[in-house]
Design a protein around this motif. Structure first.
Motif, PDB file in Angstrom:
ATOM      1  N   THR A  29       0.822  -1.141   0.064  1.00 53.95           N
ATOM      2  CA  THR A  29      -0.012   0.005  -0.279  1.00 53.95           C
ATOM      3  C   THR A  29       1.032   1.185  -0.063  1.00 53.95           C
ATOM      4  O   THR A  29       0.616   2.327  -0.840  1.00 53.95           O
ATOM      5  N   VAL A  33       0.984   4.208  -2.713  1.00 48.09           N
ATOM      6  CA  VAL A  33       0.504   5.547  -2.312  1.00 48.09           C
ATOM      7  C   VAL A  33       1.687   6.436  -2.872  1.00 48.09           C
ATOM      8  O   VAL A  33       1.474   7.730  -3.205  1.00 48.09           O
ATOM      9  N   SER A 159      -5.566  -3.887   4.272  1.00 47.38           N
ATOM     10  CA  SER A 159      -5.391  -2.979   3.361  1.00 47.38           C
ATOM     11  C   SER A 159      -6.155  -1.812   3.326  1.00 47.38           C
ATOM     12  O   SER A 159      -5.560  -0.542   3.101  1.00 47.38           O
ATOM     13  N   ILE A 163      -4.598   2.105   3.704  1.00 46.91           N
ATOM     14  CA  ILE A 163      -4.866   3.229   2.604  1.00 46.91           C
ATOM     15  C   ILE A 163      -5.469   4.351   3.060  1.00 46.91           C
ATOM     16  O   ILE A 163      -5.026   5.491   2.793  1.00 46.91           O
ATOM     17  N   TYR A 301      -5.804   9.341  -5.693  1.00 46.67           N
ATOM     18  CA  TYR A 301      -5.965   9.004  -4.357  1.00 46.67           C
ATOM     19  C   TYR A 301      -7.375   8.671  -4.112  1.00 46.67           C
ATOM     20  O   TYR A 301      -7.685   7.940  -3.251  1.00 46.67           O
ATOM     21  N   MET A 304      -8.276   5.233  -5.155  1.00 38.97           N
ATOM     22  CA  MET A 304      -7.482   4.306  -3.951  1.00 38.97           C
ATOM     23  C   MET A 304      -8.252   4.341  -2.649  1.00 38.97           C
ATOM     24  O   MET A 304      -8.534   3.344  -2.187  1.00 38.97           O
TER      25      MET A 304
END
Length: 603
Positions: A29, A33, A159, A163, A301, A304
């Motif tokens: 992760t 990022v 996860s 995130i 993002y 995500m």
């Protein structure tokens, strides 16, 4: 919360592996990022003219790569960096999957082993009342639900948390207002997911129960398929299955509708959120409030961030299914195991038995035995007669300690039966049950079940006593003949005789025949009884039967009626009474006489 704690207990022994898997997804992760930040820096500071901030990870990374000017001349280095990070990300994703799958499979195996072991040690009474199909469903489908959740969704929770933590920190550092706009949908989806969880949990509970009922119908039908066909009940059985299947389909459709409602609604909210970020971001990019690279980062993002939040519904749904499965499995594990070793008393058993005012009931205030008393000497043969429900089979269950009496006393060679080790009792009390069960093994293996290390001579000897030896030799493969599931390839009489041989090979000093000669003809019955008498170490024998010819040669006969002994004595003594024994004898003699007359007329 209780079921979550139970799930955590199931994971014992594999928790470190799960932690390794979560750490792997954390690193993966982090790499995911970082990638958008590299793209932002490339767009704004390497391709564009925006200065690189003099602090932070990206500044240090650019300096190590030779500075902005060098990277402008060698922009391929940024592409190589992204590829390298992607490869590293793939390695940690592989580790995450491997570790999670390994731990999940190990946990599932542990649960299955624990369930099977526990089922083997539950009281006889539990198995009498439990539905086989339901138990199978709990040991298979429910365990599979747990395995699937631990192998996939459990790690996805980690996860999502990673995130949310990484992305939120970076977004706040980049632009506060843009971050607040990007987070509008998060509490809405989260609240919606909680509501969804409550509804889906109840739906899965009903779904599992309906699947268990359907499995029970299927198991009963497959087990009793010969009875179904013999009575031409196929249409009835099909209809019964279709009814259970229709209920199952209705509950399945309910779950599908709930999932469809959640996914469509969450999709709409997510797309509206992305649209809002794009519109506001494009406007602020146009007027110079944020850079193009920052817009790219926020849109990346946003995807995500929304994906794991949106996946929260699936995770919660699977968690609901898993917690239901945990609850159903724990219902079995919470059942009290039968204590086989209570005080280790293992006296020498010869076969002297004394019943003294024994009281026993299955249901409160409904006695099966109401203060019955009798005494049996070592080596004697006792016959028991009585109508259905009089307690004949219950006597066998009490002697083998499958049930314990609530009042009075049963003494074996002067020792209280309740105080004896149950394993020891069952090794010394051989019971041939009414319905003989044979395993899908060879005839030899079935006979040796009570004494696995017995020799072939011992197997042959007990088979001769059970009057089955010659019949077995007539089979193509003799003692290696496979009997099929539940002994389906043998006749009823052959199964009973194999079951008798299986009990006799244990050389138990007490043997109980629970109406286990009913499927053999009178001549074979007589052969078995004569062979039992001629054995060197004659056991104390109980013969439960309705056949007077079988009972008449016993040392004494007990007549049970409504939980009490109404008659006791040998054949001659009972024939002088005008009781149940004599009435049954007269009925059977009358039937035999009529059969002889019919046979004479045919001749």
């Amino acid at each position: 919360m209780k079921n979550v704690k139970l799930l955590w207990q199931y994971m014992k022994g594999n928790r470190l592996i799960y932690i390794g898997s979560i750490l792997s997804i954390g690193i993966s992760t982090l790499i995911n990022v970082i990638n958008p930040l590299i793209i932002r820096t490339t767009i704004d500071s390497i391709i564009g003219d925006a200065p690189v901030e003099n602090t932070g990870t990206m500044f240090g990374l650019i300096q190590r790569l030779g500075g902005v000017e060098k990277l402008r001349d060698n922009i391929w280095m940024m592409a190589i960096l992204l590829v390298a990070l992607t490869v590293i990300n793939g390695v940690f994703l592989y580790l995450k999957g491997k570790l999670a799958s390994t731990a999940a499979e190990s946990t599932a195996k542990k649960i299955k082993d624990q369930l099977y072991d526990h089922l083997q040690h539950l009281h006889y009474e539990y198995h009498v009342k439990a539905e086989t199909g339901d138990l199978i469903q709990r040991c298979t489908s429910d365990v599979e639900n747990i395995r699937r959740f631990l192998g996939v969704q459990f790690v996805e929770i980690g996860s999502a948390l990673f995130i949310l933590g990484f992305v939120l920190v970076i977004m706040l550092n980049l632009h506060l207002k843009m971050t607040l706009i990007s987070m509008i949908a998060v509490p809405i989806i989260f609240t919606f997911a909680i509501i969804f969880f409550k509804k889906i949990k109840d739906a899965f509970q009903q779904y599992d129960e309906s699947e268990a009922k359907m499995s029970t119908v299927l198991q009963e039908n497959l087990t009793g398929v010969r009875v179904v066909r013999a009575f031409a009940r196929q249409d009835y059985e099909i209809q019964k299955f279709e009814e259970k299947n229709s209920v199952h389909r209705r509950l399945t459709n309910r779950i599908i509708r709930l999932l469809a409602l959640y996914w469509s609604s969450s999709d709409l909210i997510c797309f509206l959120q992305i649209a809002l970020v794009l519109i506001v971001g494009a406007y602020w990019t146009a007027n110079g409030t944020i850079t193009l690279g920052t817009l790219v980062v926020f849109t990346t993002y946003e995807g995500m961030l929304l994906w794991p939040i949106r996946q929260l519904g699936r995770i919660i749904g699977d968690m609901g299914k898993t917690l239901v499965a945990v609850e159903r499995i724990q219902e079995i594990l919470d059942e009290q195991r039968e204590q086989m070793v209570e005080n280790n008393e293992r006296p020498m058993i010869r076969g002297n038995i004394q019943f003294d005012n024994v009281y026993f009931e299955y249901e409160k205030n409904k006695p099966i035995f109401d203060n019955i008393s009798f005494e049996v000497k070592e080596g004697q043969t006792v016959a028991i007669l009585g109508p259905t429900g009089a307690g004949k089979s219950t006597l066998a269950y009490l002697m083998a300690r499958l049930y314990d009496y609530q009042g009075g006393s049963i003494k074996v060679d002067g020792h209280e039966l309740k105080d004896m080790d149950k394993v020891w009792v069952r090794k010394n009390v051989g019971v041939v049950l009414q319905e003989p069960f044979l395993f899908a093994k060879s005839i030899r293996d079935n006979i040796k079940l009570a004494k696995p290390r017995s020799s072939d001579d011992e197997v042959f000897q007990v088979a001769k006593v059970a009057s089955i030896h010659d019949t077995i030799l007539e089979f193509d493969q003799g003692y290696e003949t496979m009997v099929g599931e539940r002994g389906v390839s043998l006749s009823g009489g052959q199964k009973q005789r194999v079951a008798i041989a299986r009990t006799l090979i244990g050389n138990s000093p007490i043997v109980i025949f629970d109406d286990s000669l009913s499927a053999v003809d009178t001549e074979t019955d007589n052969e078995i009884r004569n062979a039992l008498k001629s054995r060197k170490n004659k056991a104390t024998t109980f013969i439960i039967s309705h056949r007077i010819t079988t009972l008449s040669e016993a040392d004494f006969i007990i007549v049970l009626e409504k939980g009490k002994i109404t008659e006791i004595g040998n054949h001659t003594e009972l024939m002088n009474n005008n009781g149940l024994y004599r009435r049954v004898w007269e009925i059977q003699n009358s039937i035999e006489g009529q059969e002889e007359i019919v046979a004479d007329k045919r001749i």
